[in-house]
Write an enzyme that holds these catalytic residues in place. Structure first.
Site, PDB file in Angstrom:
ATOM      1  N   HIS A  67     -22.358  36.861 -72.719  1.00 24.37           N
ATOM      2  CA  HIS A  67     -22.737  36.869 -74.136  1.00 24.37           C
ATOM      3  C   HIS A  67     -21.550  37.124 -75.069  1.00 24.37           C
ATOM      4  CE1 HIS A  67     -23.212  41.353 -73.555  1.00 24.37           C
ATOM      5  NE2 HIS A  67     -22.734  41.357 -74.796  1.00 24.37           N
ATOM      6  N   ASP A  88     -25.105  37.654 -66.698  1.00 23.00           N
ATOM      7  CA  ASP A  88     -24.366  37.936 -67.927  1.00 23.00           C
ATOM      8  C   ASP A  88     -22.887  38.180 -67.649  1.00 23.00           C
ATOM      9  OD1 ASP A  88     -23.977  38.229 -70.655  1.00 23.00           O
ATOM     10  OD2 ASP A  88     -24.383  40.384 -70.635  1.00 23.00           O
ATOM     11  N   SER A 122     -18.881  45.508 -74.833  1.00 28.70           N
ATOM     12  CA  SER A 122     -19.385  44.521 -73.873  1.00 28.70           C
ATOM     13  C   SER A 122     -18.236  43.820 -73.155  1.00 28.70           C
ATOM     14  CB  SER A 122     -20.235  43.476 -74.594  1.00 28.70           C
ATOM     15  OG  SER A 122     -21.465  44.010 -74.991  1.00 28.70           O
TER      16      SER A 122
END
Length: 514
Positions: free
Chosen positions: A146, A177, A258
């Protein structure tokens, strides 16, 4: 009272006290526990050392809570990733051409003639920020899918440096992911893989990344749980499940973390930070990291094949603790069993070929306990089609173990170099023959939940669309669609909507090179 009487009283009291202490020490002290759980009054040598040789510091006192060594090791190997998504034109759906449109043969003219000027519109560009972990000295970096998803430009800035590089996306996997990107650089510092299976609840871990667009930031916390699933990686509605078996920590993680590193106190990479549990979007107590043992497999697949080689057991399943008492009685299973209940094992699947059937409860993969769905899916995700695993299951409360030859989603053991179909960014599966006949079709590919990818970026297609033709090729299965996409980068998808099939055929033009 005379002086002699006072002196005698003091001497007797003193003698009594000394005798009491002697008797207590001799007869009672060994029966009383110390201040620590092992009954000792000495601090255990491993009181706060959760990982062997984890305490590496120049501090002569070897303070157990000193994380400077781990920070020095990890910070140079964690990078700042910035992405840019350009404004883009998106195509509305177009219904089946009318005789007049076929006569004129010009879609733009027909749209204008009919007053339909909504066929195309623009999505504004955006910029975003995240983190990544260098895994090789020649510039390979792992991050979250992402973070780089849909990005037109990806740049990487090294820690504590003004050196910025343009990165190329090597491959992505929305089901875990994860993504691998590459910069053109040499002799880079990189993090060493640890072993996420060895991570224990309660041990110290550090999160390293670039939260809120800040420079390198290190936060500390403990592992608060393992094998967590939070539903964040779900990308569709078919039986192709996301892989979620997160390491949960209370280390502070915010937007921008992230793709960053979760490390142990020895400076080894044990996870990739991916998500937070928060009602506000900012850190509120818990963060989640992808276990590094899963990361290693996904990264290796992407670098070797260009896409993840995912192995399937060939079952649908659910948690036995979540079924009703009556259903459990009918299936003759115990609800207190830790495992995964097989709801269906279709013919042709890996499990069916090995003798596993509906009602069995899978308890181990290669001898490793699968206490629930997250543990089972993580274990299977470490293998590729063609690999053999041992599966232990309960049937009629008796334990059985069989060897299973894992297959890919097409039902074979072939290794596929690259799936053009994966770039579409939607859950796709072949329409069963009995369902296809209800729409007067010979087959087709049903579009489930649409996440990120070509369909979302280039069209206004909605879930429930059935693809029946791709370019000049009829589509009756996923294999047909895959073959058509491999042959043509620019292609028109033709189909109907399952819940609105009476309104004709719709067309969507896509370009798999964009």
């Amino acid at each position: 009272m005379t002086f002699k009487q006072v002196l005698a009283t003091v001497l007797i009291a003193g003698a009594t006290s000394v005798a009491s202490v002697f008797v207590y020490n001799k007869y009672f002290e060994q029966r009383s526990p110390g201040i620590y759980q092992n009954g000792s009054t000495n601090i255990p040598v491993n009181y706060t050392s959760y990982i062997p040789n984890a305490i590496k510091t120049n501090d002569s006192n070897n303070t157990p809570f000193d994380f400077t060594y781990a920070s020095k090791v990890a910070v140079p190997g964690v990078v700042h990733i910035r992405t840019k998504t350009n404004p883009r034109q998106v195509q509305n759906s177009r219904r089946q051409a009318s005789p007049l449109q076929q006569l004129f043969g010009d879609d733009d003219f027909w749209d204008e003639f009919m007053g339909n000027n909504q066929r195309k519109y623009y999505i504004p560009g955006q910029m975003a920020s995240g983190s990544g972990v260098i895994i090789s000295d020649d510039g390979y970096i792992v991050t979250n899918n992402h973070v780089v998803d849909n990005a037109d430009e990806v740049t990487v800035t090294l820690a504590n440096s003004n050196r910025t590089y343009t990165a190329k996306v090597i491959g992505t996997d929305p089901y875990t992911d994860l993504a691998v990107i590459k910069i053109d650089a040499k002799d880079l510092p990189y993090l060493v893989y640890g072993n996420s299976d060895d991570v224990q609840v309660g041990q110290w871990v550090l999160a390293v990344g670039y939260p809120l667009n800040l420079e390198t930031t290190v936060t500390a916390g403990i592992v608060s749980a393992k094998s967590r699933t939070i539903g964040i990686n779900k990308v569709g509605t078919s039986n192709i499940s996301p892989i979620e078996s997160f390491i949960q920590t209370d280390a502070a993680v915010n937007q921008g973390n992230s793709g960053g590193a979760l490390i142990n106190t020895g400076g080894e990479l044990v996870g990739i930070n991916s998500a937070i549990a928060s009602p506000t979007g900012s850190f509120a107590g818990y963060s989640y990291a992808i276990p590094v043992n899963l990361v290693k497999k996904v990264v290796a697949d992407i670098m070797q094949y260009g896409s993840v080689q995912r192995a399937f057991l060939g079952i649908s399943y659910y948690d036995p603790n979540k079924i009703s008492d009556s259903d459990a009685k009918e299936l003759n299973i115990r609800k207190d069993v830790n495992g995964v209940l097989v709801a269906n094992a279709p013919d042709g699947g890996a499990a069916s070929a090995a003798g596993i059937k509906e009602g069995d409860v899978i308890t181990k993969i290669n001898g490793i306990n699968t206490l629930g769905i997250p543990q089972m899916t993580e274990q299977l995700a470490r293998y590729k089609p063609g690999d053999k695993v041992s599966v232990t299951y309960l049937r009629d409360n008796k334990e059985h173990t069989v060897n299973v030859l894992l297959k890919n989603r097409a039902g074979t053991t072939d290794i596929v170099k690259s799936y053009a179909i994966d770039k579409l960014g939607a859950e796709l599966y072949t329409v069963p023959a009995n369902r296809a006949s209800q729409f007067g079709l010979n087959g087709g590919v049903l579009v489930g939940k649409i996440s990120s990818g070509i369909i979302r970026n280039q069209t206004t297609m909605r879930p429930g669309f059935i693809i029946i033709k791709a370019g000049d090729s009829q589509v009756t299965s996923l294999e047909d669609l895959q073959n058509a996409l491999q042959e043509n980068s620019k292609i028109r998808l033709e189909g109907i909507y399952a819940n609105n099939s009476g309104n004709g055929v719709y067309y969507y033009d896509i370009n798999t090179n964009n």
